[in-house]
Design a protein around this motif. Sequence first.
Motif, PDB file in Angstrom:
ATOM      1  N   VAL A 207       0.846  -1.192   0.000  1.00  0.00           N
ATOM      2  CA  VAL A 207       0.000   0.000   0.000  1.00  0.00           C
ATOM      3  C   VAL A 207       0.884   1.245   0.000  1.00  0.00           C
ATOM      4  CG1 VAL A 207      -1.718   1.311   1.308  1.00  0.00           C
ATOM      5  CG2 VAL A 207      -1.889  -1.179   1.152  1.00  0.00           C
ATOM      6  N   ASN A 208       0.512   2.213  -0.855  1.00  0.00           N
ATOM      7  CA  ASN A 208       1.252   3.468  -0.945  1.00  0.00           C
ATOM      8  C   ASN A 208       0.607   4.569  -0.109  1.00  0.00           C
ATOM      9  OD1 ASN A 208       3.418   5.044  -2.033  1.00  0.00           O
ATOM     10  ND2 ASN A 208       1.931   6.064  -3.361  1.00  0.00           N
ATOM     11  N   SER A 209      -0.749   4.609  -0.119  1.00  0.00           N
ATOM     12  CA  SER A 209      -1.442   5.652   0.644  1.00  0.00           C
ATOM     13  C   SER A 209      -2.918   5.309   0.788  1.00  0.00           C
ATOM     14  CB  SER A 209      -1.289   7.014  -0.043  1.00  0.00           C
ATOM     15  OG  SER A 209      -1.943   7.016  -1.300  1.00  0.00           O
ATOM     16  N   LEU A 210      -3.585   5.996   1.733  1.00  0.00           N
ATOM     17  CA  LEU A 210      -5.022   5.895   1.946  1.00  0.00           C
ATOM     18  C   LEU A 210      -5.616   7.292   1.873  1.00  0.00           C
ATOM     19  CD1 LEU A 210      -5.264   3.471   5.022  1.00  0.00           C
ATOM     20  CD2 LEU A 210      -5.689   2.911   2.640  1.00  0.00           C
ATOM     21  N   SER A 211      -6.744   7.402   1.160  1.00  0.00           N
ATOM     22  CA  SER A 211      -7.453   8.676   1.079  1.00  0.00           C
ATOM     23  C   SER A 211      -8.948   8.379   1.062  1.00  0.00           C
ATOM     24  CB  SER A 211      -7.046   9.460  -0.171  1.00  0.00           C
ATOM     25  OG  SER A 211      -7.782  10.665  -0.272  1.00  0.00           O
ATOM     26  N   GLY A 212      -9.625   8.656   2.178  1.00  0.00           N
ATOM     27  CA  GLY A 212     -11.026   8.271   2.269  1.00  0.00           C
ATOM     28  C   GLY A 212     -11.142   6.757   2.198  1.00  0.00           C
ATOM     29  N   ASP A 213     -11.966   6.285   1.265  1.00  0.00           N
ATOM     30  CA  ASP A 213     -12.108   4.839   1.071  1.00  0.00           C
ATOM     31  C   ASP A 213     -11.280   4.333  -0.104  1.00  0.00           C
ATOM     32  OD1 ASP A 213     -13.832   4.549   3.206  1.00  0.00           O
ATOM     33  OD2 ASP A 213     -15.627   4.892   1.998  1.00  0.00           O
ATOM     34  N   ILE A 214     -10.353   5.155  -0.596  1.00  0.00           N
ATOM     35  CA  ILE A 214      -9.508   4.783  -1.736  1.00  0.00           C
ATOM     36  C   ILE A 214      -8.140   4.334  -1.238  1.00  0.00           C
ATOM     37  CG2 ILE A 214      -8.414   5.566  -3.861  1.00  0.00           C
ATOM     38  CD1 ILE A 214     -10.652   7.582  -4.174  1.00  0.00           C
ATOM     39  N   VAL A 215      -7.762   3.118  -1.636  1.00  0.00           N
ATOM     40  CA  VAL A 215      -6.450   2.576  -1.294  1.00  0.00           C
ATOM     41  C   VAL A 215      -5.587   2.598  -2.557  1.00  0.00           C
ATOM     42  CG1 VAL A 215      -5.184   0.615  -0.345  1.00  0.00           C
ATOM     43  CG2 VAL A 215      -7.545   1.054   0.386  1.00  0.00           C
ATOM     44  N   THR A 216      -4.453   3.299  -2.488  1.00  0.00           N
ATOM     45  CA  THR A 216      -3.532   3.371  -3.622  1.00  0.00           C
ATOM     46  C   THR A 216      -2.352   2.448  -3.359  1.00  0.00           C
ATOM     47  OG1 THR A 216      -4.143   5.684  -4.006  1.00  0.00           O
ATOM     48  CG2 THR A 216      -2.127   4.888  -5.059  1.00  0.00           C
ATOM     49  N   VAL A 217      -2.064   1.584  -4.334  1.00  0.00           N
ATOM     50  CA  VAL A 217      -0.973   0.625  -4.163  1.00  0.00           C
ATOM     51  C   VAL A 217       0.298   1.139  -4.807  1.00  0.00           C
ATOM     52  CG1 VAL A 217      -2.457  -1.382  -3.914  1.00  0.00           C
ATOM     53  CG2 VAL A 217      -1.769  -0.648  -6.199  1.00  0.00           C
ATOM     54  N   ALA A 218       1.430   0.618  -4.352  1.00  0.00           N
ATOM     55  CA  ALA A 218       2.726   1.109  -4.814  1.00  0.00           C
ATOM     56  C   ALA A 218       3.026   0.698  -6.248  1.00  0.00           C
ATOM     57  CB  ALA A 218       3.820   0.614  -3.870  1.00  0.00           C
ATOM     58  N   SER A 219       2.534  -0.450  -6.682  1.00  0.00           N
ATOM     59  CA  SER A 219       2.706  -0.902  -8.068  1.00  0.00           C
ATOM     60  C   SER A 219       1.390  -1.471  -8.563  1.00  0.00           C
ATOM     61  CB  SER A 219       3.822  -1.940  -8.166  1.00  0.00           C
ATOM     62  OG  SER A 219       3.531  -3.064  -7.358  1.00  0.00           O
ATOM     63  N   ASN A 220       1.154  -1.367  -9.861  1.00  0.00           N
ATOM     64  CA  ASN A 220      -0.149  -1.749 -10.420  1.00  0.00           C
ATOM     65  C   ASN A 220      -0.431  -3.247 -10.299  1.00  0.00           C
ATOM     66  OD1 ASN A 220      -0.487   0.901 -11.129  1.00  0.00           O
ATOM     67  ND2 ASN A 220      -0.132   0.592 -13.318  1.00  0.00           N
ATOM     68  N   PHE A 221      -1.703  -3.556 -10.078  1.00  0.00           N
ATOM     69  CA  PHE A 221      -2.151  -4.940 -10.209  1.00  0.00           C
ATOM     70  C   PHE A 221      -2.068  -5.342 -11.679  1.00  0.00           C
ATOM     71  CE2 PHE A 221      -4.438  -3.704  -6.285  1.00  0.00           C
ATOM     72  CZ  PHE A 221      -4.001  -4.717  -5.450  1.00  0.00           C
ATOM     73  N   SER A 222      -1.953  -6.628 -11.949  1.00  0.00           N
ATOM     74  CA  SER A 222      -1.824  -7.100 -13.331  1.00  0.00           C
ATOM     75  C   SER A 222      -3.061  -6.749 -14.154  1.00  0.00           C
ATOM     76  CB  SER A 222      -1.568  -8.609 -13.356  1.00  0.00           C
ATOM     77  OG  SER A 222      -2.613  -9.302 -12.686  1.00  0.00           O
ATOM     78  N   THR A 223      -4.219  -6.696 -13.494  1.00  0.00           N
ATOM     79  CA  THR A 223      -5.453  -6.241 -14.130  1.00  0.00           C
ATOM     80  C   THR A 223      -6.362  -5.683 -13.046  1.00  0.00           C
ATOM     81  OG1 THR A 223      -7.299  -6.900 -15.569  1.00  0.00           O
ATOM     82  CG2 THR A 223      -6.604  -8.467 -13.914  1.00  0.00           C
ATOM     83  N   ALA A 224      -7.286  -4.830 -13.420  1.00  0.00           N
ATOM     84  CA  ALA A 224      -8.182  -4.231 -12.429  1.00  0.00           C
ATOM     85  C   ALA A 224      -9.189  -5.260 -11.940  1.00  0.00           C
ATOM     86  CB  ALA A 224      -8.901  -3.029 -13.029  1.00  0.00           C
ATOM     87  N   PRO A 225      -9.373  -5.396 -10.625  1.00  0.00           N
ATOM     88  CA  PRO A 225     -10.382  -6.332 -10.120  1.00  0.00           C
ATOM     89  C   PRO A 225     -11.789  -5.849 -10.442  1.00  0.00           C
ATOM     90  CG  PRO A 225      -9.426  -5.069  -8.321  1.00  0.00           C
ATOM     91  CD  PRO A 225      -8.629  -4.733  -9.545  1.00  0.00           C
ATOM     92  N   ASN A 226     -12.728  -6.774 -10.461  1.00  0.00           N
ATOM     93  CA  ASN A 226     -14.120  -6.429 -10.738  1.00  0.00           C
ATOM     94  C   ASN A 226     -14.754  -5.723  -9.543  1.00  0.00           C
ATOM     95  OD1 ASN A 226     -14.078  -7.629 -13.282  1.00  0.00           O
ATOM     96  ND2 ASN A 226     -14.692  -9.622 -12.475  1.00  0.00           N
ATOM     97  N   VAL A 227     -15.737  -4.877  -9.826  1.00  0.00           N
ATOM     98  CA  VAL A 227     -16.555  -4.304  -8.769  1.00  0.00           C
ATOM     99  C   VAL A 227     -17.286  -5.441  -8.047  1.00  0.00           C
ATOM    100  CG1 VAL A 227     -18.557  -2.830  -8.293  1.00  0.00           C
ATOM    101  CG2 VAL A 227     -16.829  -2.094  -9.950  1.00  0.00           C
ATOM    102  N   ASN A 228     -17.378  -5.327  -6.738  1.00  0.00           N
ATOM    103  CA  ASN A 228     -17.998  -6.326  -5.866  1.00  0.00           C
ATOM    104  C   ASN A 228     -17.103  -7.542  -5.622  1.00  0.00           C
ATOM    105  OD1 ASN A 228     -20.272  -6.616  -4.182  1.00  0.00           O
ATOM    106  ND2 ASN A 228     -21.056  -8.272  -5.473  1.00  0.00           N
ATOM    107  N   SER A 229     -15.847  -7.471  -6.109  1.00  0.00           N
ATOM    108  CA  SER A 229     -14.886  -8.508  -5.766  1.00  0.00           C
ATOM    109  C   SER A 229     -14.425  -8.289  -4.322  1.00  0.00           C
ATOM    110  CB  SER A 229     -13.702  -8.471  -6.725  1.00  0.00           C
ATOM    111  OG  SER A 229     -12.800  -9.522  -6.447  1.00  0.00           O
ATOM    112  N   VAL A 230     -13.540  -9.171  -3.838  1.00  0.00           N
ATOM    113  CA  VAL A 230     -13.146  -9.151  -2.426  1.00  0.00           C
ATOM    114  C   VAL A 230     -11.794  -8.473  -2.251  1.00  0.00           C
ATOM    115  CG1 VAL A 230     -12.701 -10.598  -0.405  1.00  0.00           C
ATOM    116  CG2 VAL A 230     -14.442 -11.281  -2.059  1.00  0.00           C
ATOM    117  N   TRP A 231     -11.670  -7.666  -1.193  1.00  0.00           N
ATOM    118  CA  TRP A 231     -10.390  -7.073  -0.817  1.00  0.00           C
ATOM    119  C   TRP A 231     -10.040  -7.459   0.619  1.00  0.00           C
ATOM    120  CZ3 TRP A 231     -10.103  -3.652   3.350  1.00  0.00           C
ATOM    121  CH2 TRP A 231     -11.317  -3.135   3.805  1.00  0.00           C
ATOM    122  N   LEU A 232      -8.736  -7.451   0.933  1.00  0.00           N
ATOM    123  CA  LEU A 232      -8.283  -7.750   2.286  1.00  0.00           C
ATOM    124  C   LEU A 232      -7.038  -6.917   2.575  1.00  0.00           C
ATOM    125  CD1 LEU A 232      -8.090 -11.196   4.023  1.00  0.00           C
ATOM    126  CD2 LEU A 232      -6.172  -9.609   4.187  1.00  0.00           C
TER     127      LEU A 232
END
Length: 246
Positions: A207-232
């Motif tokens: 994780v690079n930063s948090l802003s509200g409910d937005i989590v920004t990661v340090a490097s990109n995921f290989s593809t964008a996850p679907n809406v309603n998918s699971v996060w942890l």
Amino acid sequence: NRKSDAFKLLNKVASVFRGSLYYSEGKIKLICDKPEDPVYLFNRSNVTAEGFSYEGSDVKTRSNCVVVRFFNNVTQQIDYVQHPPTLTQVTDDPFVKAYGLNKKQIDAFGCTSGGQASRLARFIYYSENFLTETCTFTTTVDAGVIVRPGMIISISDPVRSGLRLAGRITAASRSEITVDSRTGIAYQNGDTLSVILPDGSMETKDVNSLSGDIVTVASNFSTAPNVNSVWLYTKNNVEPTTWRII
């Protein structure tokens, strides 16, 4: 040289490398008990309202002295190996002191050396005395299709951890994940975010930063996850628990 039930015999062969079999989709499938990374995430958002139910094993099923019977290829005779190996170690064993002696003797299939027998005895001893808890839950159909016996999974249970660190994704790009709620999450260096991708695989990024409910990661995921998918979300001091599907 004799008839035997095929499924039982194949399970015996698989036991040589700590494998086991299960029947699914009209096929007999093979799994192996070996170190692996988690492949799926579970939290209160993808299980039913009953949540997670935990249960410890009965102390009567926890063998604290294991004797393995095997064919010694050197002496060409039946031999035995025990763990703990000496009477003094058995007497001083903390599990023996706590619960009394609970001895188990097994016949090792395909075992021809004391070293193999000793490893098997230690495996049974440590498995039965340290892997003592099971977690039962009913999941949603999307997760149920993916997981199989033998797979490693991560569980984030707010009832246990005291923090809600997982849920559903409301919007996503490859670098920014909008979560349904990050109540109680404060960013610290070393935090990671795990998501389930459209192909059902799990991917983890720093994780690079948090802003509200937005989590920004340090490097990109290989593809964008679907809406309603699971996060942890994983913190250094609050990690998800790891389990093997049985």
